[in-house]
Scaffold this motif. Structure first.
Motif, PDB file in Angstrom:
ATOM      1  N   TRP A 113       0.819  -1.218   0.000  1.00 51.45           N
ATOM      2  CA  TRP A 113       0.000   0.000   0.000  1.00 51.45           C
ATOM      3  C   TRP A 113       0.851   1.265   0.000  1.00 51.45           C
ATOM      4  O   TRP A 113       0.665   2.137  -0.836  1.00 51.45           O
ATOM      5  CB  TRP A 113      -0.935   0.016   1.211  1.00 51.45           C
ATOM      6  N   LEU A 114       1.806   1.358   0.915  1.00 51.35           N
ATOM      7  CA  LEU A 114       2.533   2.613   1.071  1.00 51.35           C
ATOM      8  C   LEU A 114       3.522   2.873  -0.052  1.00 51.35           C
ATOM      9  O   LEU A 114       3.510   3.948  -0.669  1.00 51.35           O
ATOM     10  CB  LEU A 114       3.255   2.623   2.421  1.00 51.35           C
ATOM     11  N   VAL A 248      -4.929  -6.450  -1.451  1.00 51.62           N
ATOM     12  CA  VAL A 248      -5.091  -7.253  -2.676  1.00 51.62           C
ATOM     13  C   VAL A 248      -5.738  -6.435  -3.787  1.00 51.62           C
ATOM     14  O   VAL A 248      -6.403  -6.992  -4.660  1.00 51.62           O
ATOM     15  CB  VAL A 248      -5.900  -8.540  -2.388  1.00 51.62           C
ATOM     16  N   GLU A 249      -5.527  -5.133  -3.782  1.00 49.02           N
ATOM     17  CA  GLU A 249      -6.110  -4.281  -4.815  1.00 49.02           C
ATOM     18  C   GLU A 249      -5.686  -4.729  -6.211  1.00 49.02           C
ATOM     19  O   GLU A 249      -6.513  -4.826  -7.127  1.00 49.02           O
ATOM     20  CB  GLU A 249      -5.695  -2.826  -4.582  1.00 49.02           C
ATOM     21  N   LYS A 250      -4.377  -4.994  -6.392  1.00 48.17           N
ATOM     22  CA  LYS A 250      -3.873  -5.384  -7.708  1.00 48.17           C
ATOM     23  C   LYS A 250      -4.441  -6.722  -8.145  1.00 48.17           C
ATOM     24  O   LYS A 250      -4.819  -6.907  -9.308  1.00 48.17           O
ATOM     25  CB  LYS A 250      -2.340  -5.438  -7.689  1.00 48.17           C
ATOM     26  N   VAL A 294      -6.478   7.602   2.250  1.00 47.50           N
ATOM     27  CA  VAL A 294      -7.325   6.550   2.802  1.00 47.50           C
ATOM     28  C   VAL A 294      -8.779   6.902   2.511  1.00 47.50           C
ATOM     29  O   VAL A 294      -9.311   7.867   3.039  1.00 47.50           O
ATOM     30  CB  VAL A 294      -7.093   6.392   4.320  1.00 47.50           C
ATOM     31  N   LYS A 295      -9.410   6.123   1.668  1.00 49.03           N
ATOM     32  CA  LYS A 295     -10.771   6.438   1.243  1.00 49.03           C
ATOM     33  C   LYS A 295     -11.821   5.996   2.249  1.00 49.03           C
ATOM     34  O   LYS A 295     -12.906   6.555   2.314  1.00 49.03           O
ATOM     35  CB  LYS A 295     -11.046   5.771  -0.108  1.00 49.03           C
ATOM     36  N   PHE A 296     -11.529   4.949   3.015  1.00 49.65           N
ATOM     37  CA  PHE A 296     -12.520   4.405   3.940  1.00 49.65           C
ATOM     38  C   PHE A 296     -12.028   4.609   5.364  1.00 49.65           C
ATOM     39  O   PHE A 296     -11.171   3.892   5.831  1.00 49.65           O
ATOM     40  CB  PHE A 296     -12.740   2.912   3.667  1.00 49.65           C
ATOM     41  N   ARG A 297     -12.547   5.645   6.021  1.00 48.60           N
ATOM     42  CA  ARG A 297     -12.081   5.972   7.359  1.00 48.60           C
ATOM     43  C   ARG A 297     -13.258   6.185   8.304  1.00 48.60           C
ATOM     44  O   ARG A 297     -13.502   7.290   8.783  1.00 48.60           O
ATOM     45  CB  ARG A 297     -11.215   7.229   7.342  1.00 48.60           C
ATOM     46  N   PRO A 298     -14.037   5.137   8.638  1.00 48.81           N
ATOM     47  CA  PRO A 298     -15.156   5.323   9.550  1.00 48.81           C
ATOM     48  C   PRO A 298     -14.682   5.605  10.973  1.00 48.81           C
ATOM     49  O   PRO A 298     -13.593   5.218  11.376  1.00 48.81           O
ATOM     50  CB  PRO A 298     -15.870   3.971   9.492  1.00 48.81           C
ATOM     51  N   LEU A 299     -15.496   6.326  11.722  1.00 47.14           N
ATOM     52  CA  LEU A 299     -15.239   6.561  13.141  1.00 47.14           C
ATOM     53  C   LEU A 299     -13.884   7.226  13.375  1.00 47.14           C
ATOM     54  O   LEU A 299     -13.133   6.851  14.259  1.00 47.14           O
ATOM     55  CB  LEU A 299     -15.305   5.246  13.929  1.00 47.14           C
TER      56      LEU A 299
END
Length: 311
Positions: A113-114, A248-250, A294-299
């Motif tokens: 990721w990074l 596992v995006e790729k 980071v697209k998904f950052r709940p709470l």
């Protein structure tokens, strides 16, 4: 007193020779690495042993093995040499507007990721040089001269502030021949072969509980000690795996893996940016950038050991 204490300061050349000899288990190979003769390596090690007051190696037929005291000393020497290297890189990078960011994170997160995104950060801050390490667990960030740690777990770190980055969302995936097997509900996976990360073997049980399926896992489970191995095994069709989608995006985009059921599960732990005291200003731009990535950052929240102010 100051003069006496400085007599105990180590000779970095001797420490470097000792570390190389311990790593190679051989004075000759250490000499080749350091452009020294075998006798020079032996003499420097002996000088260090005299200074310390006890042997560092057991010598046996051309090989050297660290003694118990030598092994303990080696761990501290390795850390000291690492700190010296980082100190020099910081000093060199400080020329002009350049700066060095030392960032620690988990190996798989760094790899998958990074690292692929770091070039994008340089578009915002082109004068930055990165020093990325992948040490696990909680450690003294100040001693290691680490500017920032990206930590997975609980938001607790001595002398540092933990800023929430994102939750971990795992999804059931499969590859190979298993992608051709229809999965319509969680019950379809009860008796299926599964893959687990050995240190998180409970993850499948949590997922079944979340899906309302209570069943003992008395079926074939393959264990791996790294996410990267689990991913490769899943791609081959060895079994179903619960994996963080970001890892596992790729593979998902290429079709090597597929999400077999729309049943994501948020694990109990999360990712945090760990900022040591006194480094807030230096890492602010990077932290702002990574939070945007980071697209998904709940709470979203901030938890800290020292201060409660947001980043």
């Amino acid at each position: 007193m100051a003069t006496q204490s400085r007599r105990d300061l180590p000779d970095m050349r001797l420490l470097q020779t000792f570390e190389s000899a311990a790593r190679h288990g051989n004075f000759t190979r250490a000499g080749d690495e350091l452009a020294l003769t075998q006798s020079a390596v032996s003499r420097q090690v002996r000088d260090l042993e005299i200074q310390i007051g006890h042997p560092l190696f057991e010598r046996n037929r051309g090989r050297v093995i660290t003694t118990p005291k030598g092994e303990a000393f080696l761990q501290e020497v390795t850390q000291l040499l690492r700190m010296a290297e980082v100190t020099m890189r910081h000093a060199k990078a400080a020329e002009g507007d350049h700066k060095l960011l030392t960032i620690n994170t988990l190996p798989t997160f760094a790899l998958r990721w990074l690292a692929p995104r770091l070039a994008g950060y340089l578009d915002k801050d082109p004068n930055t040089t990165f020093d990325i390490t992948t040490r696990k667990g909680v450690f003294d960030l100040t001693t290691e001269q680490c500017d920032l740690s990206i930590h997975f777990g609980d938001p607790h770190w001595p002398s540092a502030r933990c800023v929430y980055l994102c939750s971990e969302i795992v999804v059931p995936v499969a590859g190979g021949a298993l992608l051709r097997h229809p999965v319509t509900c969680p019950e379809d996976l009860v008796a299926a072969p599964k893959l687990v990360l050995s240190e998180r073997a409970h993850l499948w049980s949590e997922w079944f509980d979340r899906c309302g399926v209570t069943t003992p896992l008395k079926h074939l489970v393959h264990s791996f000690d790294q996410f990267t191995l689990t991913i490769e095994a899943a791609k081959s069709g060895l079994g179903y795996a619960l994996l963080p989608r970001y890892l596992v995006e790729k593979e998902l985009a290429a079709g090597d893996l597929g999400v077999v059921l729309d049943a994501p599960h948020a694990t109990q732990k999360a990712y945090y940016l760990v900022i040591p005291e006194g480094r807030e200003e230096k890492v602010k731009l990077f932290c702002d950038w990574i939070l945007e990535q980071v697209k998904f950052r709940p709470l979203a929240k901030t938890v800290q050991s020292g201060s409660s102010s947001p980043l």
